[in-house]
Design an enzyme around this catalytic site. Structure first.
Site, PDB file in Angstrom:
ATOM      1  N   HIS A 142       0.843  -1.150  -0.007  1.00 14.38           N
ATOM      2  CA  HIS A 142      -0.043   0.062   0.120  1.00 14.38           C
ATOM      3  C   HIS A 142       0.974   1.238  -0.144  1.00 14.38           C
ATOM      4  CE1 HIS A 142      -3.124  -2.747   1.896  1.00 14.38           C
ATOM      5  NE2 HIS A 142      -3.308  -2.634   0.526  1.00 14.38           N
ATOM      6  N   GLU A 145       1.885   3.936   2.859  1.00 15.29           N
ATOM      7  CA  GLU A 145       2.203   3.312   4.281  1.00 15.29           C
ATOM      8  C   GLU A 145       3.495   3.007   4.308  1.00 15.29           C
ATOM      9  OE1 GLU A 145       0.384  -0.447   4.575  1.00 15.29           O
ATOM     10  OE2 GLU A 145      -1.716   0.370   4.416  1.00 15.29           O
ATOM     11  N   HIS A 239       3.080  -3.621   6.906  1.00 11.10           N
ATOM     12  CA  HIS A 239       2.198  -2.508   6.493  1.00 11.10           C
ATOM     13  C   HIS A 239       2.114  -1.391   7.557  1.00 11.10           C
ATOM     14  CE1 HIS A 239      -0.671  -4.836   3.643  1.00 11.10           C
ATOM     15  NE2 HIS A 239       0.222  -5.623   3.925  1.00 11.10           N
ATOM     16  N   GLU A 307       1.484  -4.441  11.358  1.00  7.07           N
ATOM     17  CA  GLU A 307       1.053  -3.470  11.351  1.00  7.07           C
ATOM     18  C   GLU A 307       1.622  -2.522  12.189  1.00  7.07           C
ATOM     19  OE1 GLU A 307      -1.490  -2.095   9.072  1.00  7.07           O
ATOM     20  OE2 GLU A 307      -2.503  -3.953   8.378  1.00  7.07           O
TER      21      GLU A 307
END
Length: 372
Positions: A142, A145, A239, A307
């Site tokens: 992504h 990010e 991420h 994350e």
């Protein structure tokens, strides 16, 4: 702004005043981490006499816009030793079927005639990886990010460092690293999608060679590592997250009741990591994400999404501070130490998981977020 359930979204308003006319002003969600910087990082590692001894650079594919996507192999590259009996990997049942398919379609040729199993790996690279645990790490599927790239950079520099821990890890493990997956999205300044308008972390089940070449070739690379009967033991997709503080992990249900898994190791090695925000559930919207497909289809139970908060931490040494190198370094150090601990447990690991465990049902459940 109203939500569908009639509650309100939070909104932040601000005013910008520009002191000069005709200036070019760029607004950024965070510290930009560009495709150019990712390329520079790879060149830095490859141009360093000390670091380059442990690194091979390979072309994965070209993106839709023609940008090169590369992957790195990081491992000790000393004299190759004969394969020992104890180095024979304990393949998951799904991995065995992939290897058998490869073998049956390719009895006399190194490169299979099957379009799914054409091996983009040089024979010398296969020999280098054989007899070692193979850990696959990728980041930045992504584009917005940016924390993912900063953590990836710090982790890569730790893996090629000239110290005892890194040397021991390189002797035991071969790392296959894709530093920047969605290069076109990063160049274009997209938030989540590829230039084709597709979220690349939702196409892993059936990626298109034309529309999603990076995921198509990335998945095929991993599949062929397995087809070569290499011990692909770990997959990490890095991420960033916009709704929570700290760092946390999405894992798969098969590991939920295993005490010594990567999630718990991260809790022990990074005080910015929050195990309470981590989950082993699979939301319906994430069934085609990387960590789920790696586990369900390719049999890599140790498949994780890491994350990292966009806004920083509310615990540990970096609590309530703006993101800085210290934040990203703390998380990268936790990943490095957890990977090292996991690799050291390999010899003590039990044989292949019981069939009942390996066939854990992936039940669609509610999750606190669908942003993976």
């Amino acid at each position: 702004v109203k939500k569908k359930n009639s509650s309100n979204y939070h909104a932040l308003s601000f005013v910008l005043e520009f002191p000069a006319n005709y200036d070019s002003v760029y607004l950024s969600l965070g510290f930009p981490y560009t495709y150019t910087r990712a390329q520079s990082l790879c060149r830095h590692v490859l141009d360093s006499p000390a670091k380059s001894r442990h690194v091979l650079s390979r072309r994965l594919c070209n993106s839709i816009n023609g940008n090169e996507v590369q992957y790195l192999i990081v491992t000790a590259q000393g004299a190759l030793t004969p394969k020992r009996e104890k180095d024979t990997p304990r393949l998951h049942s799904k991995q065995k079927s992939i290897a058998q398919e490869h073998s049956s379609s390719n009895e006399n040729l190194h490169v299979s005639s099957s379009s799914k199993l054409i091996t983009p790996i040089a024979e010398d690279d296969v020999r280098l990886l054989r007899g070692k645990q193979v850990f696959v790490v990728g980041a930045r599927v992504h584009p917005a990010e940016f924390p993912a790239s900063f953590v990836m950079e710090d982790l890569l520099l730790r893996l090629v460092a000239d110290d005892k821990d890194a040397e021991q890890l390189r002797n035991d493990v071969a790392f296959v690293i894709v530093p920047m997956i969605n290069v076109d999205g990063v160049v274009a300044g997209n938030a989540r999608c590829e230039v084709s308008g597709v979220d690349l972390n939702r196409v892993w089940a059936e990626p298109s060679k034309i529309l999603h070449p990076t995921i198509f070739y990335y998945k095929r690379l991993i599949k062929n590592l397995i087809a070569e009967e290499l011990n692909v033991r770990f997959f990490l997709d890095i991420h960033a997250h916009s709704k929570k503080f700290n760092a946390f992990i999405y894992a798969n249900p098969v590991l939920e009741h295993k005490a010594d898994n990567f999630v718990n190791m991260m809790q022990a090695h990074s005080d910015i990591f929050n195990v309470g925000d981590s989950t082993y559930s699979v939301h319906k919207s994430k069934e085609k994400s990387a960590r789920v497909v790696m586990c369900k289809e390719l049999g890599i139970d140790n498949s994780f999404t890491l994350e990292i908060s966009y806004v920083g931490a509310n615990q540990g040494v970096c609590a309530f501070q703006q993101h800085s190198h210290a934040t990203f370094s703390n998380i990268a150090a936790g990943v490095f130490k957890s990977i090292k601990e996991m690799s050291e447990k390999e010899d003590k690991a039990e044989p292949e998981l019981k069939a009942a465990e390996s066939e854990v049902q992936f039940v669609n459940v509610k999750s606190t977020s669908t942003l993976e």
